[in-house]
Design an enzyme around this catalytic site. Structure first.
Site, short mmCIF file in Angstrom:
data_model
loop_
_atom_site.label_atom_id
_atom_site.label_comp_id
_atom_site.label_asym_id
_atom_site.label_seq_id
_atom_site.Cartn_x
_atom_site.Cartn_y
_atom_site.Cartn_z
N SER A 155 0.81 -1.22 0.00
CA SER A 155 0.00 0.00 0.00
C SER A 155 0.84 1.27 0.00
O SER A 155 0.30 2.36 -0.20
CB SER A 155 -0.94 0.02 1.21
OG SER A 155 -0.24 0.31 2.40
N LYS A 193 1.23 4.12 7.40
CA LYS A 193 0.46 4.96 6.49
C LYS A 193 0.92 6.42 6.62
O LYS A 193 1.59 6.80 7.58
CB LYS A 193 -1.04 4.89 6.82
CG LYS A 193 -1.68 3.54 6.51
CD LYS A 193 -1.76 3.27 5.02
CE LYS A 193 -2.47 1.95 4.72
NZ LYS A 193 -1.67 0.79 5.14
#
Length: 234
Positions: A155, A193
């Protein structure tokens, strides 16, 4: 850019030359880097030679010369081996501010504890206990306490973070919008993230359009640290 193994071998050769004037043998290099065969060392040496970091001297056994170190890494006098870090018990992964150049030269490498795996994708289990250490030159780290995590998932690929990389994290409980952080969600899931603050909410943003941004209340997210460096496997 050097891979982690290439960098580790270069620093090991540099340190052995500095200490004894004699480069290490292939067996010593293999054992130091925990490789199974000398063929892996041979490939690393060729890669370092092709990139201009070392030179093999003709007609001399075990004749290696370090020509340069990567940009941002101290010169020969500041170089230290990753295999004998100067660590104070109880201060693993911590770099202390240094007040004078003489102290700076003795800092050598820092052992960074690897605390398990972190998801760059769907969150997985929270940070675990230390599994092993990686070593980094102290001059590549700022002050503070650090830990490392092995990345699983894709990701964050557009931020240059790939599956299998090891991220080095400075331990802190606050961060700025745009920082790449380790976030602990509901005290159960850990994920890597980019942080975005949206009013009173926290957005955990992927660097891959295949993944959605998660927007959570601040009471559900605890910042564990901020990305400061990255190591890539050979």
């Amino acid at each position: 850019m050097l891979t982690r193994k290439q960098f580790e071998l270069l620093r090991f050769i540099q340190e052995r030359l500095r200490e004894s004037g004699v480069p290490p043998s292939f067996d010593e290099m293999k054992d130091a880097l925990d490789l199974r065969s000398k063929s892996g060392i041979h490939r690393l040496i060729i890669a370092l030679e092709e990139r201009g970091f070392i030179r093999r001297l003709p007609n001399r056994a075990r004749a290696l010369e370090v020509i340069k170190l990567p940009d941002g890494v101290g010169g020969p006098q500041a170089a230290r081996s990753r295999f004998n870090p100067l660590i104070v018990q109880g201060g693993l992964g911590k770099v202390k501010p240094v007040g004078n150049p003489a102290e700076e030269e003795t800092r050598a490498t820092i052992a960074i504890p690897v605390m398990g795996r972190i998801a760059a994708g769907t969150p997985i289990s929270a940070i675990q206990s230390r599994s092993h250490n990686v070593a980094m030159p102290a001059d590549m780290l700022g002050a503070g306490e650090h830990f490392a995590l092995e990345v699983r998932g894709d990701s964050m690929v557009e931020a240059g973070i790939l599956d299998g990389d090891t991220v080095v994290i400075r331990k802190q409980d606050t961060a700025n919008t745009g920082d790449i952080i380790v976030a602990l969600i509901d005290d159960e899931e850990a994920t890597l993230k980019r942080l975005r603050k949206r009013g009173s909410s926290i957005a955990l943003e992927a660097a891959n359009p295949a993944y959605e941004t998660r927007v959570l209340g601040p009471d559900r997210v605890k910042i564990q640290g901020r990305l400061v460096n990255l190591l890539r496997r050979y």
